[in-house]
Design a protein around this motif. Structure first.
Motif, PDB file in Angstrom:
ATOM      1  N   PHE A 191       0.838  -1.184   0.000  1.00  0.00           N
ATOM      2  CA  PHE A 191       0.000   0.000   0.000  1.00  0.00           C
ATOM      3  C   PHE A 191       0.878   1.241   0.000  1.00  0.00           C
ATOM      4  CE2 PHE A 191       0.492   0.933   4.556  1.00  0.00           C
ATOM      5  CZ  PHE A 191       0.868  -0.312   5.043  1.00  0.00           C
ATOM      6  N   GLN A 192       0.309   2.334  -0.471  1.00  0.00           N
ATOM      7  CA  GLN A 192       1.101   3.523  -0.723  1.00  0.00           C
ATOM      8  C   GLN A 192       0.518   4.731  -0.001  1.00  0.00           C
ATOM      9  OE1 GLN A 192       2.067   3.772  -4.832  1.00  0.00           O
ATOM     10  NE2 GLN A 192       3.075   5.736  -4.710  1.00  0.00           N
ATOM     11  N   ASP A 193       1.420   5.544   0.560  1.00  0.00           N
ATOM     12  CA  ASP A 193       1.054   6.833   1.142  1.00  0.00           C
ATOM     13  C   ASP A 193       1.529   7.895   0.166  1.00  0.00           C
ATOM     14  OD1 ASP A 193       0.881   9.235   2.495  1.00  0.00           O
ATOM     15  OD2 ASP A 193       1.386   8.361   4.425  1.00  0.00           O
ATOM     16  N   ASN A 194       0.631   8.392  -0.649  1.00  0.00           N
ATOM     17  CA  ASN A 194       1.036   9.332  -1.692  1.00  0.00           C
ATOM     18  C   ASN A 194       1.554  10.643  -1.128  1.00  0.00           C
ATOM     19  OD1 ASN A 194       0.461   7.645  -3.915  1.00  0.00           O
ATOM     20  ND2 ASN A 194      -1.705   8.145  -3.764  1.00  0.00           N
ATOM     21  N   ASP A 195       1.025  11.035   0.018  1.00  0.00           N
ATOM     22  CA  ASP A 195       1.479  12.294   0.617  1.00  0.00           C
ATOM     23  C   ASP A 195       2.954  12.221   0.997  1.00  0.00           C
ATOM     24  OD1 ASP A 195      -1.669  12.982   2.314  1.00  0.00           O
ATOM     25  OD2 ASP A 195      -0.981  13.425   0.271  1.00  0.00           O
ATOM     26  N   LYS A 196       3.383  11.032   1.385  1.00  0.00           N
ATOM     27  CA  LYS A 196       4.761  10.859   1.823  1.00  0.00           C
ATOM     28  C   LYS A 196       5.628  10.212   0.756  1.00  0.00           C
ATOM     29  CE  LYS A 196       3.539  10.335   6.719  1.00  0.00           C
ATOM     30  NZ  LYS A 196       3.620   9.440   7.915  1.00  0.00           N
TER      31      LYS A 196
END
Length: 107
Positions: free
Chosen positions: A58-63
């Protein structure tokens, strides 16, 4: 250029869990797709797909960070895990790799 730095690898007993992180920097954009690969000793590098529900990416686009949550680890999961980003700019596809992080699962 895209820089990828993995972290979170280590040694764990079979049945345990680990969470890997991949921090991306540089020219990372929406034109880039990220994923996880692994390479076990003596084997070719392979894409890490959801393994019977044991692994979740899963990905945290903000980071600009990609994660790999690995549960119910098995000894055969022992490998170097790599983060990769494939970016398309002006019709040119470029793949970037992190340095890898070792995961060792013992019985």
């Amino acid at each position: 250029q895209v820089q990828l730095v993995e972290s979170g690898g280590g040694s764990v007993q079979a049945g345990g869990s680990l969470k890997l992180s991949c921090a991306a920097s540089g020219d990372i954009s929406s034109n880039c797709g990220m994923g996880w690969y692994r390479q076990a000793p003596g084997k070719e590098r392979e894409l890490v797909s959801p393994l019977k529900g044991r692994f979740t990416a899963f990905q945290d686009n903000d980071k600009n960070t990609l994660y790999l949550q690995m549960n119910s680890l098995k000894t055969e999961d022992t490998a170097v895990y790599y983060c990769a980003a494939e970016c398309v700019t002006g019709g040119v596809r470029t793949k970037y790799w992190g340095q890898g992080t070792q995961v060792t699962v013992s019985s």
